[in-house]
Design a protein around this motif. Structure first.
Motif, PDB file in Angstrom:
ATOM      1  N   LEU A 337       0.872  -1.406   0.078  1.00  0.00           N
ATOM      2  CA  LEU A 337       0.066   0.000  -0.038  1.00  0.00           C
ATOM      3  C   LEU A 337       0.921   1.346  -0.024  1.00  0.00           C
ATOM      4  N   CYS A 338       1.855   1.197   0.892  1.00  0.00           N
ATOM      5  CA  CYS A 338       2.744   2.394   0.969  1.00  0.00           C
ATOM      6  C   CYS A 338       3.490   2.673  -0.436  1.00  0.00           C
ATOM      7  N   PRO A 344      -2.607   6.383   3.741  1.00  0.00           N
ATOM      8  CA  PRO A 344      -3.713   6.435   4.730  1.00  0.00           C
ATOM      9  C   PRO A 344      -4.454   4.815   4.986  1.00  0.00           C
ATOM     10  N   GLU A 345      -4.332   4.107   3.829  1.00  0.00           N
ATOM     11  CA  GLU A 345      -4.975   2.727   3.958  1.00  0.00           C
ATOM     12  C   GLU A 345      -3.959   1.841   4.493  1.00  0.00           C
ATOM     13  N   ALA A 346      -2.748   2.119   4.432  1.00  0.00           N
ATOM     14  CA  ALA A 346      -1.774   1.410   5.153  1.00  0.00           C
ATOM     15  C   ALA A 346      -1.659   1.722   6.525  1.00  0.00           C
ATOM     16  N   LEU A 347      -1.891   2.960   7.173  1.00  0.00           N
ATOM     17  CA  LEU A 347      -2.127   3.192   8.387  1.00  0.00           C
ATOM     18  C   LEU A 347      -3.411   2.603   8.945  1.00  0.00           C
ATOM     19  N   ASN A 366       9.489   0.010   9.291  1.00  0.00           N
ATOM     20  CA  ASN A 366      10.554   0.438   8.472  1.00  0.00           C
ATOM     21  C   ASN A 366       9.750   0.455   7.007  1.00  0.00           C
ATOM     22  N   SER A 367       8.678  -0.116   6.823  1.00  0.00           N
ATOM     23  CA  SER A 367       7.964  -0.007   5.718  1.00  0.00           C
ATOM     24  C   SER A 367       7.377   1.575   5.552  1.00  0.00           C
ATOM     25  N   LEU A 368       6.872   1.899   6.736  1.00  0.00           N
ATOM     26  CA  LEU A 368       6.114   3.198   6.597  1.00  0.00           C
ATOM     27  C   LEU A 368       7.244   4.354   6.699  1.00  0.00           C
TER      28      LEU A 368
END
Length: 536
Positions: A337-338, A344-347, A366-368
């Motif tokens: 998603l990121c 926003p969807e990832a969060l 780490n992905s974020l």
């Protein structure tokens, strides 16, 4: 297969009858040594191949003049922005002697080592060998000298360390000779090293031959040994061979979900979603029940091929069927998603996994952080970094976290702050981190920092590796310093490091440009001699 492996060993032994020689373009004579920490009354040189080819600004691999011996350079009081580890002084002294391996005779190197009067231990020898894991010749020279010392017998850790170095450099003649010297010391780690290095060199039959001889490597569990073979074959893209071998052995080992996950992951990493789907269906048809790793592997493959919609539907189906996705599966979705800039969807996935009792780990953050750094949301990045430090445990920032932070920096003055915070969190410098810093300083034209980073990398035994030379070659090319870039390329090849295809293309372009430049220079000289300089 066993007979083929034995035949291979016999051929290698015959080839090894030729005396081992060092290749060098320069020769140097060691001054008479009193001890490893003695001081000479004249200047000592550390010669490096092609040292004259580089401009003075980047001669940090070239000649160094000092009133001390090379082995004493490690005692410098120069402050470093990198971590220093205690107990490495002796290893650094030996390392400085071995730096001249490519330009000194075998006798000179051994004489210098003999006069050091070292107390040999397995830990010391492994320390030195690991510092030269990207320079097989220096590591092998030291190992051979150690092996001839009468009062010391290397242990299995020493043999395994040198086998790994030789295998990495694809020096299989020397590897077989060393292996033949350690029949009673062969263990499970030796087995793993041989599998890894043969598979990496695409010597598939030899890797399978090692598996056939697995009983010689100690009390190995047959299924574990089988899975290790499949793992390394898949790791180096021999997935079809791995699956064929798996099918040929199913009567012996049966169906096991861990084994099948290895094959599935192989197809996924290869990017072949068609074969991954086929094998997924094979798993469903078999008596093996897919586990969380199976789902995470397939979901990750779908996201990597841009099939995020299918991956999200499978992810949602896991929740609905009561198959609680683990943190690995959730991380695949968050990262995908990121990547699509759907942060926003990832969060939202992060919040959902927390609510359902699936706790995030360092990979989640780490992905974020990786993608937030790319879009310059640095305030949010540092909020997450603070949160990771507060949560501690599995959320504590690691080397990858700080590599992302380093890549986002804009000024050289910001580097020490990141390294200080990295050290505060217990993260040690790695080759990847050194290479990130090296690239930053090259791009910023910080020549002193480039030199210092390279020296620290060597001193810590973290390189330079293929990536380090690639950074220098491409960075110098971008700055128009073609001769310097080619000098690094030649040095890289002398160390047995294989350049990336894009580097080969760059080198061809540099050779063409230098040839054109040389021809243009000849034309100018000829016109000048005719009194036509103004028309050149």
């Amino acid at each position: 297969m066993r007979s083929r492996f034995r035949q291979l060993k016999r051929i290698y032994r015959e080839h090894f009858q030729q005396k081992f020689k060092f290749h060098s373009q320069l020769t140097t004579q060691f001054s008479k040594l009193q001890s490893c920490n003695s001081v000479t009354s004249h200047k000592t040189l550390i010669p490096i191949i092609n040292l004259q080819a580089r401009n003075s600004e980047f001669l940090f691999l070239g000649r160094i003049e000092t009133a001390q011996l090379v082995h004493s350079l490690a005692n410098s009081d120069e402050k470093s922005e990198f971590q220093r580890y205690p107990g490495d002084e002796i290893a650094i002294n030996v390392q400085n002697i071995l730096k001249t391996c490519s330009v000194s005779t075998k006798g000179e190197i051994e004489k210098a080592l003999n006069q050091c009067e070292l107390t040999l231990t397995d830990d010391l020898i492994v320390n030195v060998i690991n510092r030269y894991r990207f320079d097989w010749e220096a590591a092998y020279t030291f190992f051979k000298w150690v092996s001839r010392e009468g009062d010391y017998s290397p242990g299995s850790n020493v043999f395994n360390a040198i086998l790994d170095v030789l295998g990495r450099a694809r020096r299989f003649v020397e590897l077989i000779q060393v292996f033949d010297e350690m029949p009673e010391l062969v263990n499970e780690k030796t087995y793993g090293i041989l599998l890894n290095r043969y598979a990496a060199a695409h010597m598939v039959e030899e890797a399978i031959g090692v598996f056939d001889r697995r009983k010689e490597f100690g009390e190995l569990d047959d299924l574990s040994a089988f899975q290790n073979l499949l793992l390394w074959l898949c790791r180096y893209k021999h997935v079809e061979v791995a699956e064929t071998f798996f099918e040929s052995k199913k009567n012996e080992f049966g169906y096991d979900i861990k084994t099948m996950n290895i094959i599935l992951n192989g197809w996924c990493v290869l990017g072949n979603v068609y074969e991954a789907k086929r094998f997924w269906k094979d798993i469903i048809k078999s008596k093996c029940e897919p586990d969380s790793v199976t789902y995470a592997t397939f979901i990750n493959a779908l996201t990597k091929k841009g099939k995020l919609g299918t991956a999200l539907r499978l992810f949602q189906a896991m929740w609905e069927k009561g198959r609680k996705p683990d943190v690995v599966t959730c991380n695949c979705i968050i990262d995908a998603l990121c990547f699509k800039k759907r942060i926003p969807e990832a969060l939202e996935v992060l919040r959902e996994m927390k609510n359902r009792g699936c706790l995030p780990n360092v990979t989640t953050y780490n992905s974020l952080i990786k993608h937030l750094c790319k879009i310059k949301r640095m305030e949010t990045v540092y909020e997450y970094l603070d949160e990771m430090e507060q949560k501690n445990g599995s959320c504590l920032p690691n080397e990858i976290t700080f590599n992302y932070l380093l890549k986002s920096l804009k000024k050289p003055e910001e580097v020490p702050w990141v390294l200080e915070r990295m050290e505060r969190n217990g993260c040690k410098m790695s080759t990847d981190t050194f290479n990130v810093i090296l690239k930053l300083y090259v791009n910023w034209d910080c020549e002193d920092k480039v030199r210092h980073t390279w020296e620290e990398m060597e001193k810590k035994g973290m390189g330079p590796d293929q990536r380090s030379y690639t950074v220098m070659i491409h960075g110098l090319y971008d700055k128009g310093r073609l001769e310097d870039a080619l000098s690094y390329f030649h040095e890289m090849r002398l160390k047995g490091l294989v350049p990336e295809p894009r580097t080969g293309i760059l080198v061809n372009d540099m050779n063409i440009k230098l040839k054109e430049r040389g021809e243009q220079g000849k034309k100018v000289i000829k016109l000048t001699s005719l009194g036509l300089k103004g028309n050149a």
